[in-house]
Design a protein around this motif. Structure first.
Motif, PDB file in Angstrom:
ATOM      1  N   SER A 148      18.981 -19.372  -1.837  1.00  0.00           N
ATOM      2  CA  SER A 148      20.439 -19.368  -1.982  1.00  0.00           C
ATOM      3  C   SER A 148      20.913 -18.216  -2.857  1.00  0.00           C
ATOM      4  N   ALA A 149      20.215 -17.963  -3.957  1.00  0.00           N
ATOM      5  CA  ALA A 149      20.610 -16.877  -4.856  1.00  0.00           C
ATOM      6  C   ALA A 149      20.562 -15.529  -4.150  1.00  0.00           C
ATOM      7  N   THR A 150      19.515 -15.297  -3.371  1.00  0.00           N
ATOM      8  CA  THR A 150      19.392 -14.010  -2.680  1.00  0.00           C
ATOM      9  C   THR A 150      20.465 -13.863  -1.616  1.00  0.00           C
ATOM     10  N   LEU A 151      20.774 -14.921  -0.896  1.00  0.00           N
ATOM     11  CA  LEU A 151      21.835 -14.838   0.104  1.00  0.00           C
ATOM     12  C   LEU A 151      23.181 -14.561  -0.558  1.00  0.00           C
ATOM     13  N   HIS A 152      23.399 -15.098  -1.736  1.00  0.00           N
ATOM     14  CA  HIS A 152      24.618 -14.771  -2.491  1.00  0.00           C
ATOM     15  C   HIS A 152      24.636 -13.274  -2.831  1.00  0.00           C
ATOM     16  N   GLN A 153      23.490 -12.726  -3.202  1.00  0.00           N
ATOM     17  CA  GLN A 153      23.422 -11.303  -3.530  1.00  0.00           C
ATOM     18  C   GLN A 153      23.784 -10.437  -2.322  1.00  0.00           C
ATOM     19  N   ILE A 154      23.247 -10.790  -1.162  1.00  0.00           N
ATOM     20  CA  ILE A 154      23.559 -10.017   0.045  1.00  0.00           C
ATOM     21  C   ILE A 154      25.041 -10.131   0.373  1.00  0.00           C
ATOM     22  N   ALA A 155      25.584 -11.342   0.276  1.00  0.00           N
ATOM     23  CA  ALA A 155      27.003 -11.546   0.566  1.00  0.00           C
ATOM     24  C   ALA A 155      27.875 -10.744  -0.392  1.00  0.00           C
ATOM     25  N   ASN A 156      27.508 -10.702  -1.673  1.00  0.00           N
ATOM     26  CA  ASN A 156      28.277  -9.927  -2.646  1.00  0.00           C
ATOM     27  C   ASN A 156      28.244  -8.438  -2.325  1.00  0.00           C
ATOM     28  N   ALA A 157      27.067  -7.942  -1.892  1.00  0.00           N
ATOM     29  CA  ALA A 157      26.959  -6.516  -1.553  1.00  0.00           C
ATOM     30  C   ALA A 157      27.849  -6.169  -0.374  1.00  0.00           C
ATOM     31  N   LEU A 158      27.950  -7.080   0.602  1.00  0.00           N
ATOM     32  CA  LEU A 158      28.829  -6.843   1.747  1.00  0.00           C
ATOM     33  C   LEU A 158      30.300  -6.942   1.351  1.00  0.00           C
ATOM     34  N   LEU A 159      30.605  -7.913   0.523  1.00  0.00           N
ATOM     35  CA  LEU A 159      31.991  -8.138   0.120  1.00  0.00           C
ATOM     36  C   LEU A 159      32.550  -6.954  -0.660  1.00  0.00           C
ATOM     37  N   THR A 160      31.708  -6.299  -1.446  1.00  0.00           N
ATOM     38  CA  THR A 160      32.172  -5.191  -2.293  1.00  0.00           C
ATOM     39  C   THR A 160      31.880  -3.826  -1.679  1.00  0.00           C
ATOM     40  N   TRP A 161      31.476  -3.797  -0.420  1.00  0.00           N
ATOM     41  CA  TRP A 161      31.154  -2.534   0.260  1.00  0.00           C
ATOM     42  C   TRP A 161      32.415  -1.668   0.361  1.00  0.00           C
ATOM     43  N   PRO A 162      32.398  -0.436  -0.166  1.00  0.00           N
ATOM     44  CA  PRO A 162      33.603   0.405  -0.129  1.00  0.00           C
ATOM     45  C   PRO A 162      34.039   0.701   1.306  1.00  0.00           C
ATOM     46  N   ARG A 163      35.313   0.613   1.544  1.00  0.00           N
ATOM     47  CA  ARG A 163      35.852   0.955   2.863  1.00  0.00           C
ATOM     48  C   ARG A 163      35.853   2.464   3.037  1.00  0.00           C
ATOM     49  N   SER A 164      35.596   2.895   4.255  1.00  0.00           N
ATOM     50  CA  SER A 164      35.586   4.327   4.544  1.00  0.00           C
ATOM     51  C   SER A 164      37.001   4.867   4.520  1.00  0.00           C
ATOM     52  N   SER A 165      37.167   6.022   3.880  1.00  0.00           N
ATOM     53  CA  SER A 165      38.493   6.656   3.808  1.00  0.00           C
ATOM     54  C   SER A 165      38.776   7.515   5.024  1.00  0.00           C
ATOM     55  N   SER A 166      37.751   7.823   5.812  1.00  0.00           N
ATOM     56  CA  SER A 166      37.927   8.670   6.990  1.00  0.00           C
ATOM     57  C   SER A 166      38.239   7.803   8.193  1.00  0.00           C
ATOM     58  N   PRO A 167      39.095   8.312   9.120  1.00  0.00           N
ATOM     59  CA  PRO A 167      39.428   7.527  10.316  1.00  0.00           C
ATOM     60  C   PRO A 167      38.201   7.283  11.179  1.00  0.00           C
ATOM     61  N   SER A 168      38.169   6.123  11.828  1.00  0.00           N
ATOM     62  CA  SER A 168      37.026   5.764  12.658  1.00  0.00           C
ATOM     63  C   SER A 168      37.526   5.149  13.948  1.00  0.00           C
ATOM     64  N   SER A 169      36.767   5.412  15.015  1.00  0.00           N
ATOM     65  CA  SER A 169      37.115   4.845  16.316  1.00  0.00           C
ATOM     66  C   SER A 169      36.667   3.394  16.436  1.00  0.00           C
ATOM     67  N   SER A 170      35.885   2.930  15.465  1.00  0.00           N
ATOM     68  CA  SER A 170      35.379   1.568  15.512  1.00  0.00           C
ATOM     69  C   SER A 170      36.502   0.577  15.245  1.00  0.00           C
ATOM     70  N   SER A 171      36.416  -0.582  15.915  1.00  0.00           N
ATOM     71  CA  SER A 171      37.411  -1.635  15.705  1.00  0.00           C
ATOM     72  C   SER A 171      37.131  -2.438  14.446  1.00  0.00           C
ATOM     73  N   SER A 172      35.950  -2.256  13.848  1.00  0.00           N
ATOM     74  CA  SER A 172      35.584  -2.997  12.649  1.00  0.00           C
ATOM     75  C   SER A 172      36.285  -2.435  11.427  1.00  0.00           C
ATOM     76  N   SER A 173      36.597  -3.321  10.487  1.00  0.00           N
ATOM     77  CA  SER A 173      37.184  -2.883   9.218  1.00  0.00           C
ATOM     78  C   SER A 173      36.152  -2.227   8.327  1.00  0.00           C
ATOM     79  N   TYR A 174      34.875  -2.421   8.652  1.00  0.00           N
ATOM     80  CA  TYR A 174      33.790  -1.862   7.858  1.00  0.00           C
ATOM     81  C   TYR A 174      32.838  -1.068   8.762  1.00  0.00           C
ATOM     82  N   PRO A 175      33.285   0.081   9.232  1.00  0.00           N
ATOM     83  CA  PRO A 175      32.435   0.848  10.149  1.00  0.00           C
ATOM     84  C   PRO A 175      31.164   1.373   9.495  1.00  0.00           C
TER      85      PRO A 175
END
Length: 605
Positions: A148-175
């Motif tokens: 459980s602790a490790t899964l929390h760590q992975i989730a935190n890393a994804l949650l705080t992942w910096p958004r890209s400032s450059s435009p992207s053709s991807s539909s995802s908010s986190y390309p």
């Protein structure tokens, strides 16, 4: 006739002499170039044959050494939102193990037939999903907490992942976040092609029987999130407590003893009874049932006495029986014993993890594989003494060990002596004590500028004779019970073993570079090493300081919150670049359960 040819003869002689001068001058210039610009390690010793070894990266090693002298701001070290460039700039070398795996190229994920793992995760559009996980009823309480602790760590890393400032053709908010499938192994033993808490360094464990290369991806320890033992807590909590201790307790004022607490039955079969032998040889009365030998004054070594019901039945009359009962108590405690709450387990003689830093010397032993306490000890301004590390955690590659056999008994206690060599562990004696008569002491591999000049001017074709190696510290067989007699010196265990030469080929200068001491696994030179450190307090203090400067928030911060998050994101990027799979192999698992729902089920169901 002869007179008419004389000028030509003189011209040829002059041209030959000039040509010789040019050649000699060119060789000298080449020698200077090699000495000044070629990475120092290429002159010091042969490169490691291990492509995963951090020592094979001299440029990044140099960057890490420069980082050791920098102190990063608290704001940066607690920032979970650093970009990839910021992470690599502020923590050079942090992702070396990940980069080494990426350099090996793609690998294919194959599902295990076991229902106990590994846990199969999917990252899709920046979200974490659980595709497959072992049932709660099949796991111990500790295993559930670690997972459980490790899964929390992975989730935190994804949650705080910096958004890209450059435009992207991807539909995802986190390309920038790869869509990938992850295999996560929460057991102590690392598994190939998974995210595991450590990786082996022994070449025998790096390949399958068929000769294919295993792939290991070390991950940060679960204690970065939480380790629910009353004397540990979490690494960030311990880091704060250690900072308070270190701020008011200089090295000279620390307890001049070597401390160890642990559970003796946690041993790897390949390493032997390392923990039991340590306690039987140097432990206090509480840790050595039935022993009449007085523990040495420099040692504070005890087996953890877990507070379980069977503890009260010990009578101390039968040492072997008590050792067996201790093992059962420890296993019961690790499984959860008869208690129901995570916080109820404790050991009566345990030390709060930060209090290890009050000692000058900390003895480290690995467990079944790695030891989770190691990185807590890395935060201390104390000298850590350990047998050579066999299981690499995510930042273990940053260590620069000084081997006990390379310590010079006659060395002055000064930090001003220029270090003109590094010792190669692969050249050391494998079976006997290092003394003045030893003919197999590790040679010094460095070629000095004067040597290069001599080599060039004399047109020699072989390397010059290296300077005389230090005598090294003596090894003495240790009795393991009150009746036994010390064995003959010839029966000492070979040290260092071949895998150590492979994984840790360099013994670094203790006065200027080293940040940990490696001792013989049979503890035959432990007492001599402690005595050497006590007689060289300046050098000992510098080793302790360099360790803390590298890992703590007071220096390089490689065990900081920011560095941990940086590592997780770098690891996910690296895994996403190399992992391949057939989607049809995972169709039966569906879309998976969102992490948020899974985490609640872990707690309440």
């Amino acid at each position: 006739m002869g007179v008419s040819h004389l000028p030509v003869h003189h011209r040829n002689a002059r041209q030959t002499a000039r040509l010789q001068q040019i050649v000699i001058g060119s060789v000298i210039c080449l020698a200077i170039y090699c000495f000044l610009l070629v990475p120092e390690k290429s002159l010091d010793s042969p490169r490691s044959t291990n492509p995963e070894a951090y020592q094979s990266r001299p440029q990044r090693q140099k960057e890490s050494e420069e980082q050791n002298h920098r102190t990063l701001s608290p704001e940066l070290l607690n920032n979970r939102f650093l970009t990839e460039d910021q992470c690599r700039s502020n923590f050079p070398g942090l992702l070396d193990q990940v980069d080494d795996e990426v350099a090996k190229g793609p690998f294919k994920l194959e599902r295990s037939k076991s229902s106990l793992g590994p846990t199969i995760l999917r990252i899709r559009d920046g979200q974490l999903y659980i595709l497959s996980a072992a049932r709660k009823s099949d796991l111990s309480r500790d295993m559930l907490a670690h997972r459980s602790a490790t899964l929390h760590q992975i989730a935190n890393a994804l949650l705080t992942w910096p958004r890209s400032s450059s435009p992207s053709s991807s539909s995802s908010s986190y390309p920038d976040i790869p869509n990938t499938i992850l295999f996560f192994n929460h057991h102590d033993d690392p598994l190939s092609h998974t995210l595991s808490y450590s990786r082996p360094v022994d070449p025998a464990l790096l390949e399958t029987k068929s000769g294919s290369v295993k792939r290991f991806f070390p991950i940060p320890h679960f204690s970065f999130y939480s380790w629910p033992l009353p004397f540990i807590g979490s690494l960030p909590r311990a880091a704060r407590a250690i900072t308070e201790i270190e701020a008011s307790l200089p090295f000279a004022a620390k307890i001049p003893r070597a401390v160890w607490r642990g559970t003796t039955w946690f041993n790897n079969a390949r390493a032997g009874r390392v923990r039991q032998n340590l306690v039987r040889a140097f432990g206090t009365a509480a840790g050595r049932p039935g022993m009449s030998v007085t523990a040495p004054k420099w040692a504070d070594i005890e087996t953890l006495e877990w507070s379980t019901p069977s503890q009260a039945n010990k009578g101390g009359e039968n040492a072997k029986k008590e050792e067996e009962e201790e093992e059962e108590d420890a296993k019961r405690a690790v499984r959860g014993g008869d208690n129901n709450g995570l916080g109820e387990r404790n050991a009566t003689n345990a030390l709060p993890i930060e209090d290890f830093c009050r000692y000058k010397y900390i003895i480290h032993t690995e467990g079944v594989t790695y030891s989770g306490r190691f990185q807590f000890h890395n935060l201390c301004g104390s000298v850590v003494l350990s047998p050579p590390i066999a299981w690499m955690q995510h930042v273990t590659h940053l260590l620069k060990p000084a081997f006990s056999y390379a310590l010079d008994p006659d060395a002055a206690d000064t930090l001003d002596i220029p270090q003109t060599h590094l010792s190669s562990s692969s050249s050391s004696s494998s079976s006997s004590s290092y003394d003045s008569s030893s003919s197999s002491s590790p040679p010094h591999r460095r070629l000095t500028l004067r040597t290069l000049f001599s080599f060039s001017l004399k047109s020699q074709h072989q390397a010059p004779t290296p300077p005389k190696a230090p005598k090294g510290l003596p090894r003495h067989p240790i009795p393991l019970d009150s009746q036994s007699q010390p064995k003959s010196p010839a029966s000492l265990l070979p040290y260092p073993s071949p895998w150590v030469n492979h994984a840790w080929p360099i013994s670094y200068p203790p006065s200027t570079v080293a940040n940990i001491i490696f001792v013989a696994p049979d503890w035959s030179d432990l007492e001599a090493t402690i005595a050497w450190l006590e007689s060289h307090p300046k050098i000992a203090s510098s080793i302790a300081r360099r360790q803390r400067e590298l890992f703590s928030d007071s220096g390089g911060g490689y065990l900081s919150i920011a560095a941990e998050t940086c590592y997780w994101r770098g690891l996910i990027r690296g895994w996403g670049k190399t992992a391949r799979w057939d989607e049809k192999d995972f169709e039966d698992l569906g879309q998976g359960m969102a992490w948020e729902e899974f985490s609640l089920r872990e707690v309440h169901k």
